[in-house]
Design a protein around this motif. Structure first.
Motif, PDB file in Angstrom:
ATOM      1  N   THR A  23      -6.324   0.459  -5.539  1.00 56.48           N
ATOM      2  CA  THR A  23      -6.155   0.410  -4.088  1.00 56.48           C
ATOM      3  C   THR A  23      -6.097   1.790  -3.443  1.00 56.48           C
ATOM      4  OG1 THR A  23      -3.734   0.362  -4.257  1.00 56.48           O
ATOM      5  CG2 THR A  23      -4.872  -1.756  -4.267  1.00 56.48           C
ATOM      6  N   ARG A  57     -12.684  -3.867  -3.846  1.00 53.85           N
ATOM      7  CA  ARG A  57     -12.192  -4.960  -3.018  1.00 53.85           C
ATOM      8  C   ARG A  57     -10.803  -4.714  -2.441  1.00 53.85           C
ATOM      9  NH1 ARG A  57     -14.027 -10.331  -3.677  1.00 53.85           N
ATOM     10  NH2 ARG A  57     -16.086 -10.456  -4.627  1.00 53.85           N
ATOM     11  N   ALA A  58      -9.973  -3.964  -3.141  1.00 51.26           N
ATOM     12  CA  ALA A  58      -8.581  -3.785  -2.718  1.00 51.26           C
ATOM     13  C   ALA A  58      -8.348  -2.492  -1.945  1.00 51.26           C
ATOM     14  CB  ALA A  58      -7.661  -3.830  -3.940  1.00 51.26           C
ATOM     15  N   THR A  85      -8.071  -0.044   1.002  1.00 50.39           N
ATOM     16  CA  THR A  85      -7.849  -0.230   2.433  1.00 50.39           C
ATOM     17  C   THR A  85      -8.045   1.049   3.242  1.00 50.39           C
ATOM     18  OG1 THR A  85      -5.474   0.199   2.198  1.00 50.39           O
ATOM     19  CG2 THR A  85      -6.206  -2.088   2.013  1.00 50.39           C
ATOM     20  N   ASP A  86      -8.026   2.210   2.576  1.00 50.21           N
ATOM     21  CA  ASP A  86      -7.971   3.477   3.304  1.00 50.21           C
ATOM     22  C   ASP A  86      -8.879   4.506   2.638  1.00 50.21           C
ATOM     23  OD1 ASP A  86      -7.294   5.658   4.830  1.00 50.21           O
ATOM     24  OD2 ASP A  86      -5.199   5.750   4.182  1.00 50.21           O
ATOM     25  N   GLN A 128     -18.283  -3.556  -1.976  1.00 50.34           N
ATOM     26  CA  GLN A 128     -17.357  -4.657  -1.710  1.00 50.34           C
ATOM     27  C   GLN A 128     -16.027  -4.202  -1.095  1.00 50.34           C
ATOM     28  OE1 GLN A 128     -17.660  -6.290  -5.883  1.00 50.34           O
ATOM     29  NE2 GLN A 128     -18.237  -8.144  -4.788  1.00 50.34           N
ATOM     30  N   PRO A 129     -16.061  -3.373  -0.079  1.00 53.76           N
ATOM     31  CA  PRO A 129     -14.806  -2.906   0.534  1.00 53.76           C
ATOM     32  C   PRO A 129     -14.284  -3.901   1.568  1.00 53.76           C
ATOM     33  CG  PRO A 129     -16.650  -1.840   1.601  1.00 53.76           C
ATOM     34  CD  PRO A 129     -17.243  -2.735   0.539  1.00 53.76           C
ATOM     35  N   PHE A 130     -13.980  -5.112   1.119  1.00 56.17           N
ATOM     36  CA  PHE A 130     -13.630  -6.190   2.040  1.00 56.17           C
ATOM     37  C   PHE A 130     -12.296  -5.962   2.745  1.00 56.17           C
ATOM     38  CE2 PHE A 130     -16.310  -8.459  -1.189  1.00 56.17           C
ATOM     39  CZ  PHE A 130     -17.408  -8.623  -0.350  1.00 56.17           C
ATOM     40  N   ALA A 131     -11.403  -5.160   2.160  1.00 59.67           N
ATOM     41  CA  ALA A 131     -10.085  -4.929   2.778  1.00 59.67           C
ATOM     42  C   ALA A 131     -10.039  -3.635   3.573  1.00 59.67           C
ATOM     43  CB  ALA A 131      -9.005  -4.904   1.689  1.00 59.67           C
ATOM     44  N   LEU A 132     -11.132  -2.924   3.642  1.00 56.65           N
ATOM     45  CA  LEU A 132     -11.142  -1.594   4.257  1.00 56.65           C
ATOM     46  C   LEU A 132     -10.949  -1.666   5.767  1.00 56.65           C
ATOM     47  CD1 LEU A 132     -11.582   1.411   3.532  1.00 56.65           C
ATOM     48  CD2 LEU A 132     -13.980   1.079   4.134  1.00 56.65           C
ATOM     49  N   SER A 133     -10.098  -0.783   6.282  1.00 60.15           N
ATOM     50  CA  SER A 133      -9.823  -0.781   7.718  1.00 60.15           C
ATOM     51  C   SER A 133     -10.446   0.403   8.449  1.00 60.15           C
ATOM     52  CB  SER A 133      -8.304  -0.768   7.950  1.00 60.15           C
ATOM     53  OG  SER A 133      -7.727   0.421   7.406  1.00 60.15           O
ATOM     54  N   ASN A 183     -21.852  -5.146   0.220  1.00 58.64           N
ATOM     55  CA  ASN A 183     -21.667  -6.006  -0.952  1.00 58.64           C
ATOM     56  C   ASN A 183     -22.974  -6.042  -1.740  1.00 58.64           C
ATOM     57  OD1 ASN A 183     -20.973  -7.858  -2.877  1.00 58.64           O
ATOM     58  ND2 ASN A 183     -20.834  -9.605  -1.491  1.00 58.64           N
TER      59      ASN A 183
END
Length: 248
Positions: free
Chosen positions: A94, A114-115, A117-118, A135-140, A158
């Protein structure tokens, strides 16, 4: 996602196999294929790699973590600030802060991110020329990538062939801040069609790969005249439409 990471590296799964090589492929987990089946032995080998990478001075400049990468293994790479190329296959990691000290890094591939965020720890990588974020699905905050002014190749989305999940990219302005970008791949994404002109304005862009969605077609053809990247996309649309016509 990116075939250019498939370089010839020596595969290592035990620390004692390292003998000063500059380019290595580390298998610190998923060790059954290497004959290490006992759980206790697998945990010991992972711990040895974490200690070795985190505390040893080495000649490694090209490191591929070709296995599932837990956070402690990624953190250990911070002990190798001389790295010029780092590839991560996939994993539950992460936190990217360990990468911020790698000022010599030119190539970075974050597979199965995937995990994450930053991306702010990447902002210090001023020499980075090639970046893959898969796959940066949690990225903000993908806009951090816009600070990497030396980037020439960017793959973001993806790219996993076994997944049909779509990554929504709501803004393209951060990509428009990359003046040296030559190749842009946005696989498995959904993009704002009204902002595709931002990509056409990139002065060095010669290769663009995006999903051939119907919603983008008109804009792609409008931008194709005089723009190599969009002209190639328009030809892909034409080829796809010809195939579909022949199937009927």
């Amino acid at each position: 996602m990116a075939t250019f990471f498939r370089r010839r590296r020596e595969a290592l799964w035990r620390v004692e196999q390292y003998r000063g090589q500059r380019s290595i492929e580390v298998h610190a987990t998923q060790l059954d294929a290497h004959g290490v089946t006992k759980r206790s032995a697998q945990k010991r080998i992972l711990a040895e790699w974490v200690e070795f990478l985190g505390e040893s001075t080495t000649r490694i400049t090209d490191l591929n973590l070709a296995c599932r990468v837990p956070q402690d293994l990624l953190d250990a790479t911070g002990g190798q600030p001389q790295l010029e190329s780092l590839a991560v296959k996939w994993g539950p990691y992460t936190d990217l802060h360990a990468l911020s000290s790698m000022k010599a890094l030119r190539t970075l591939s974050l597979g199965g991110a995937r995990a994450v965020t930053d991306l702010r720890p990447l902002a210090t990588l001023g020499k980075l020329q090639t970046l893959v974020v898969d796959q940066p699905f949690a990225l903000s905050n993908p806009e951090v990538i816009g600070q990497l002014q030396s980037l020439e190749y960017l793959a973001f989305g993806n790219g996993h062939l076994g997944s049909d999940r779509t990554l929504d990219v709501s803004d393209l302005e951060w990509i428009g801040q990359l003046p040296n970008l030559r190749t842009l791949h946005l696989p498995g994404t959904r993009l704002p069609a009204e902002q595709l002109a931002t990509l056409a304005a990139l002065p060095e862009l010669v290769e663009l790969r995006i999903p051939l969605r119907r919603a983008y077609r008109k804009t792609v053809f409008d931008l194709a005249p005089g723009n190599t990247a969009f002209a190639d996309l328009a030809r892909e649309y034409e080829g796809l439409e010809e195939l579909r016509a022949n199937w009927r």
